[in-house]
Design a protein around this motif. Structure first.
Motif, PDB file in Angstrom:
ATOM      1  N   GLY A   6       0.785  -1.232   0.000  1.00 22.63           N
ATOM      2  CA  GLY A   6       0.000   0.000   0.000  1.00 22.63           C
ATOM      3  C   GLY A   6       0.812   1.274   0.000  1.00 22.63           C
ATOM      4  N   ALA A   7       1.834   1.340   0.816  1.00 25.49           N
ATOM      5  CA  ALA A   7       2.608   2.582   0.925  1.00 25.49           C
ATOM      6  C   ALA A   7       3.350   2.924  -0.363  1.00 25.49           C
ATOM      7  CB  ALA A   7       3.564   2.506   2.102  1.00 25.49           C
ATOM      8  N   PRO A   8       4.051   1.983  -1.005  1.00 26.44           N
ATOM      9  CA  PRO A   8       4.675   2.351  -2.283  1.00 26.44           C
ATOM     10  C   PRO A   8       3.647   2.717  -3.349  1.00 26.44           C
ATOM     11  CG  PRO A   8       5.705   0.383  -1.436  1.00 26.44           C
ATOM     12  CD  PRO A   8       4.524   0.672  -0.556  1.00 26.44           C
ATOM     13  N   ARG A  25      10.143   1.184   0.758  1.00 24.86           N
ATOM     14  CA  ARG A  25      10.519  -0.222   0.840  1.00 24.86           C
ATOM     15  C   ARG A  25      11.658  -0.424   1.834  1.00 24.86           C
ATOM     16  NH1 ARG A  25       7.467  -4.162  -1.240  1.00 24.86           N
ATOM     17  NH2 ARG A  25       7.596  -4.329  -3.467  1.00 24.86           N
ATOM     18  N   LEU A  26      12.634   0.468   1.791  1.00 26.46           N
ATOM     19  CA  LEU A  26      13.777   0.376   2.693  1.00 26.46           C
ATOM     20  C   LEU A  26      13.356   0.596   4.142  1.00 26.46           C
ATOM     21  CD1 LEU A  26      16.841   0.021   2.833  1.00 26.46           C
ATOM     22  CD2 LEU A  26      17.042   2.487   2.637  1.00 26.46           C
ATOM     23  N   ALA A  27      12.396   1.478   4.373  1.00 24.72           N
ATOM     24  CA  ALA A  27      11.932   1.744   5.734  1.00 24.72           C
ATOM     25  C   ALA A  27      11.166   0.565   6.318  1.00 24.72           C
ATOM     26  CB  ALA A  27      11.055   2.990   5.745  1.00 24.72           C
ATOM     27  N   SER A  28      10.549  -0.250   5.480  1.00 30.21           N
ATOM     28  CA  SER A  28       9.800  -1.394   5.996  1.00 30.21           C
ATOM     29  C   SER A  28      10.677  -2.625   6.193  1.00 30.21           C
ATOM     30  CB  SER A  28       8.640  -1.736   5.060  1.00 30.21           C
ATOM     31  OG  SER A  28       9.117  -2.181   3.817  1.00 30.21           O
ATOM     32  N   LEU A  29      11.927  -2.562   5.804  1.00 33.47           N
ATOM     33  CA  LEU A  29      12.818  -3.714   5.895  1.00 33.47           C
ATOM     34  C   LEU A  29      13.410  -3.970   7.281  1.00 33.47           C
ATOM     35  CD1 LEU A  29      14.101  -5.962   4.206  1.00 33.47           C
ATOM     36  CD2 LEU A  29      15.940  -4.374   3.663  1.00 33.47           C
TER      37      LEU A  29
END
Length: 62
Positions: A6-8, A25-29
């Motif tokens: 959803g966020a991207p 994507r990097l923040a959710s990793l």
């Protein structure tokens, strides 16, 4: 995880969409990488027979 999709998708039509999408994507990793480490250590330290003894006061107060 809904954040992975959803966020991207929300930032696709924004200026600098490629950079923003990769940043999201990097923040959710990190949670996916670093939360299992202490959980694995805790699972190795606690036996299944002692776990109910530790959780019984928690469930009694809740």
């Amino acid at each position: 995880m809904d954040v992975d999709v959803g966020a991207p998708w929300m930032v696709v039509h924004q200026p600098y969409a490629a950079t923003l999408t990769s940043a999201v994507r990097l923040a959710s990793l990190p949670p996916v990488l670093f939360l299992p480490l202490p959980e694995g250590g805790l699972a190795a330290a606690v036996t299944r027979t002692s776990l109910p003894l530790w959780l019984s006061p928690v469930t009694a107060t809740g």
